[in-house]
Design an enzyme around this catalytic site. Structure first.
Site, PDB file in Angstrom:
ATOM      1  N   ASP A 238       2.797  14.588  -6.136  1.00 38.56           N
ATOM      2  CA  ASP A 238       2.388  14.256  -7.505  1.00 38.56           C
ATOM      3  C   ASP A 238       2.650  15.427  -8.445  1.00 38.56           C
ATOM      4  O   ASP A 238       1.746  15.913  -9.123  1.00 38.56           O
ATOM      5  CB  ASP A 238       0.918  13.831  -7.508  1.00 38.56           C
ATOM      6  CG  ASP A 238       0.694  12.608  -6.631  1.00 38.56           C
ATOM      7  OD1 ASP A 238       1.664  11.853  -6.409  1.00 38.56           O
ATOM      8  OD2 ASP A 238      -0.435  12.406  -6.157  1.00 38.56           O
ATOM      9  N   LYS A 260       5.981  10.519  -0.783  1.00 36.95           N
ATOM     10  CA  LYS A 260       5.508   9.492  -1.709  1.00 36.95           C
ATOM     11  C   LYS A 260       5.603  10.037  -3.131  1.00 36.95           C
ATOM     12  O   LYS A 260       5.208  11.163  -3.396  1.00 36.95           O
ATOM     13  CB  LYS A 260       4.055   9.125  -1.375  1.00 36.95           C
ATOM     14  CG  LYS A 260       3.525   7.957  -2.193  1.00 36.95           C
ATOM     15  CD  LYS A 260       2.154   7.523  -1.749  1.00 36.95           C
ATOM     16  CE  LYS A 260       1.045   8.369  -2.336  1.00 36.95           C
ATOM     17  NZ  LYS A 260       0.957   8.328  -3.801  1.00 36.95           N
ATOM     18  N   ASP A 291       5.298   5.015  -5.083  1.00 41.54           N
ATOM     19  CA  ASP A 291       3.933   4.453  -5.186  1.00 41.54           C
ATOM     20  C   ASP A 291       3.762   3.813  -6.568  1.00 41.54           C
ATOM     21  O   ASP A 291       2.909   4.218  -7.346  1.00 41.54           O
ATOM     22  CB  ASP A 291       2.924   5.579  -4.945  1.00 41.54           C
ATOM     23  CG  ASP A 291       1.497   5.085  -4.783  1.00 41.54           C
ATOM     24  OD1 ASP A 291       1.305   3.855  -4.749  1.00 41.54           O
ATOM     25  OD2 ASP A 291       0.595   5.933  -4.694  1.00 41.54           O
ATOM     26  N   LYS A 293       2.841   0.751  -7.350  1.00 43.13           N
ATOM     27  CA  LYS A 293       1.710  -0.193  -7.449  1.00 43.13           C
ATOM     28  C   LYS A 293       2.033  -1.358  -8.392  1.00 43.13           C
ATOM     29  O   LYS A 293       1.344  -1.605  -9.381  1.00 43.13           O
ATOM     30  CB  LYS A 293       0.431   0.501  -7.899  1.00 43.13           C
ATOM     31  CG  LYS A 293      -0.043   1.559  -6.908  1.00 43.13           C
ATOM     32  CD  LYS A 293      -1.433   2.063  -7.243  1.00 43.13           C
ATOM     33  CE  LYS A 293      -1.929   3.070  -6.241  1.00 43.13           C
ATOM     34  NZ  LYS A 293      -1.236   4.365  -6.289  1.00 43.13           N
ATOM     35  N   ASP A 296       2.382  -7.610 -10.859  1.00 43.03           N
ATOM     36  CA  ASP A 296       2.741  -8.614 -11.858  1.00 43.03           C
ATOM     37  C   ASP A 296       3.392  -9.821 -11.177  1.00 43.03           C
ATOM     38  O   ASP A 296       3.553  -9.829  -9.959  1.00 43.03           O
ATOM     39  CB  ASP A 296       3.679  -7.973 -12.894  1.00 43.03           C
ATOM     40  CG  ASP A 296       3.473  -8.566 -14.278  1.00 43.03           C
ATOM     41  OD1 ASP A 296       3.331  -9.808 -14.380  1.00 43.03           O
ATOM     42  OD2 ASP A 296       3.469  -7.800 -15.253  1.00 43.03           O
ATOM     43  N   SER A 345      -9.237   4.027  -2.349  1.00 46.41           N
ATOM     44  CA  SER A 345     -10.080   5.112  -1.832  1.00 46.41           C
ATOM     45  C   SER A 345     -11.140   5.559  -2.834  1.00 46.41           C
ATOM     46  O   SER A 345     -12.037   6.301  -2.491  1.00 46.41           O
ATOM     47  CB  SER A 345      -9.201   6.313  -1.485  1.00 46.41           C
ATOM     48  OG  SER A 345      -8.511   6.772  -2.639  1.00 46.41           O
ATOM     49  N   GLY A 420      -2.008  14.512  -0.776  1.00 43.93           N
ATOM     50  CA  GLY A 420      -1.409  15.020  -2.009  1.00 43.93           C
ATOM     51  C   GLY A 420      -1.830  16.450  -2.258  1.00 43.93           C
ATOM     52  O   GLY A 420      -1.275  17.396  -1.692  1.00 43.93           O
TER      53      GLY A 420
HETATM   54  P1  5BU Z   1      -4.613  13.330  -3.443  1.00 44.99           P
HETATM   55  O1  5BU Z   1      -4.142  14.466  -4.264  1.00 44.99           O
HETATM   56  O2  5BU Z   1      -4.516  13.564  -1.923  1.00 44.99           O
HETATM   57  O3  5BU Z   1      -5.977  12.848  -3.879  1.00 44.99           O
HETATM   58  O4  5BU Z   1      -3.561  12.159  -3.770  1.00 44.99           O
HETATM   59  C1  5BU Z   1      -3.644  10.888  -3.219  1.00 44.99           C
HETATM   60  C2  5BU Z   1      -2.448  10.057  -3.627  1.00 44.99           C
HETATM   61  O5  5BU Z   1      -2.598   8.755  -3.059  1.00 44.99           O
HETATM   62  C3  5BU Z   1      -2.283   9.845  -5.109  1.00 44.99           C
HETATM   63  O6  5BU Z   1      -0.905   9.827  -5.400  1.00 44.99           O
HETATM   64  C4  5BU Z   1      -2.890   8.498  -5.397  1.00 44.99           C
HETATM   65  O7  5BU Z   1      -2.226   7.844  -6.459  1.00 44.99           O
HETATM   66  C5  5BU Z   1      -2.664   7.771  -4.092  1.00 44.99           C
HETATM   67  N1  5BU Z   1      -3.710   6.788  -3.762  1.00 44.99           N
HETATM   68  C6  5BU Z   1      -5.015   7.129  -3.542  1.00 44.99           C
HETATM   69  O8  5BU Z   1      -5.388   8.282  -3.602  1.00 44.99           O
HETATM   70  N2  5BU Z   1      -5.925   6.173  -3.229  1.00 44.99           N
HETATM   71  C7  5BU Z   1      -5.597   4.861  -3.135  1.00 44.99           C
HETATM   72  O9  5BU Z   1      -6.454   4.031  -2.825  1.00 44.99           O
HETATM   73  C8  5BU Z   1      -4.246   4.517  -3.362  1.00 44.99           C
HETATM   74  C9  5BU Z   1      -3.329   5.494  -3.665  1.00 44.99           C
HETATM   75 BR1  5BU Z   1      -3.755   2.765  -3.223  1.00 44.99          BR
END
Ligand code: 5BU
Length: 448
Positions: A238, A260, A291, A293, A296, A345, A420
């Site tokens: 990210d 991702k 990712d 998402k 639509d 999450s 991430g």
């Molecule tokens: P983190 O920095 O480990 O918190 O990033 C988690 C990544 O997973 C981040 O890109 C979110 O957009 C993605 N994600 C998430 O955290 N939880 C979810 O339920 C989903 C995607 Br679906």
């Protein structure tokens, strides 16, 4: 008995029990799903039910009534009104400020409190509730339950010395619905087989990655890479510039199965960057996972996927999509692999048990879907990806909730964890990615 049967048939019309295929929180596939909360929408049925429940206990000995939230709260309230026994309310969570009490209402140490519960399965959650009530110095001797799923809970509580009375067992419910033609013989047989299976038979054990029945080429490829690299790590890149992205890919590429991306956060996104990224992915043997998402109708998703600035269809191996628009909406992505989001999450997500079951049904019906994102066990003909993984943190201040690699592999039977900030914000990228790879792979091996 006739009165109980009448009650059950009317409650059935309200939708308190549904038949089909439902994935329970434990990951077990159940042919039925029970939810007694709709009963509160019928004052008449709620009164009848409360009357039946009160008849199960000797209310002279009881000084308080407490319903386990949420389904049993209106039941306990109605029982309190009918019997004159005062109600107390148990919180689901400590509110974190003020008195920090778990119980609301007026009560004194040593008073005997009747617990009211909607459904009992293993009995574990009722034991936790009893513990919380007893911590507030109240006495629990009696428990009334509307439905016993006959999974050992009643026996467990009786062994511990509690008097447990239940209004229906699940087998009685099935028999009554059969008798009045709400269920046919095949359905009854299917449900009874499920109910009679020993708990160890329905506890699905974790399958090795190589033993999973995954047909989609992208899913097969992921499994091959995971076994070659001894890694089940997906890194979520990210970052917001192409230079950071390419550097990250180069430095940790050989530790991961997939990278991702959120392409729309990259300020200087270009097809030239894509060419370089693909080169690194080929050299370091990992897949590209957008990712996006999608959420639509099929036609719009197709345009978003193939056209515009990103032209994902030309270069990504897999994409995330919500099942919200139904399984047909996934077809437009083929042959790219689809990872369906069935559960999120973050704190307060709308993906409750019912949503997850329905979303899994949609995902399972689509040939384009080979994996799902969730925070629980799922049927093992799908790969399970779990984000929200961090070794050192419990969450951020924007709703994200973290688990450890150990928890997701041993409890959810996750196949691939998504990390991430735990990695890309670390001082030493390579060492940290290696630490996650190692912990993840060891936790996976331990879980099989
Ligand atoms: P983190 O920095 O480990 O918190 O990033 C988690 C990544 O997973 C981040 O890109 C979110 O957009 C993605 N994600 C998430 O955290 N939880 C979810 O339920 C989903 C995607 Br679906």
């Amino acid at each position: 008995m006739q009165a109980q049967e009448d009650f059950l048939l009317k409650a059935f019309e309200l939708g308190i029990i549904k038949f089909g295929s439902f994935t329970l929180k434990s990951g077990i596939e159940s042919p039925f799903y029970v939810d007694l909360r709709p009963l509160a929408s019928s004052p008449h049925l709620l009164k009848t039910l409360s009357h039946h429940l009160l008849q199960l206990v000797d209310d002279k000995a009881l000084e308080l009534i407490c319903g386990v939230p949420y389904a049993a709260l209106p039941m306990a309230t109605t029982m309190s009104l009918e019997s004159g026994i005062p109600l107390i309310i148990k919180r689901k969570e400590n509110k974190g400020y003020g008195t920090k009490k778990m119980l609301e209402g007026v009560y004194h140490a040593g008073q005997n409190c009747l617990l009211v519960e909607d459904v009992i399965t293993s009995g574990k959650s009722l034991l936790e509730t009893i513990d919380e009530v007893e911590k507030e110095t109240l006495k629990v001797t009696d428990i009334v339950v509307v439905l016993d799923r006959e999974q050992g809970g009643v026996e467990l509580l009786r062994q511990k010395g509690y008097r447990v009375q239940t209004l229906f067992t699940i087998n009685e419910v099935i028999d009554i619905l059969h008798k009045y033609h709400r269920l046919n013989s095949d359905e009854v047989q299917n449900i009874k087989e499920f109910l009679s299976a020993a708990p160890e038979e329905i506890v699905v054990s974790r399958k090795r990655l190589e033993d999973k029945d995954i047909q989609h080429p992208v899913g097969k490829n992921m499994i091959d890479i995971a076994l070659r690299k001894k890694s089940n790590l997906i890194v979520s890149a990210d970052v917001i510039s192409s230079i950071e992205l390419l550097n990250l890919a180069k430095s940790i590429g050989d530790k991961i199965v997939a990278l991702k991306l959120h392409s729309d956060i990259i300020t200087d996104f270009s097809q030239q960057m894509v060419v370089e990224l693909r080169g690194i992915a080929r050299e370091k043997d990992f897949l590209l996972f957008e990712d996006r998402k999608f959420a639509d109708i099929g036609n719009t998703q197709e345009l978003q996927f193939r056209q515009g600035v990103y032209r994902f269809a030309d270069w990504v191996d897999m994409v995330t999509a919500h099942p919200i628009a139904g399984e047909k909406s996934f077809d437009v992505f083929e042959p790219t692999g689809v990872v369906a989001i069935v559960e999120m999450s973050s704190a307060g997500t709308l993906t409750d048990n019912y949503y997850v079951s329905q979303a899994l049904n949609v995902a399972t019906r689509s040939d384009a879907v080979f994996a799902v994102v969730a925070q629980r066990r799922v049927p093992d003909d799908l790969l399970l990806f779990t984000p929200g993984v961090h070794i050192g943190k419990k969450g951020d201040n924007k709703g994200q909730q973290y688990n450890t690699p150990q928890k997701v592999f041993s409890e959810y039977f996750t196949d691939f964890m998504i990390v991430g900030r735990g990695i890309y914000q670390a001082d030493n990228l390579v060492e940290t990615a290696e630490e996650y790879r190692k912990q993840g792979w060891e936790a996976y091996l331990e879980s099989i």
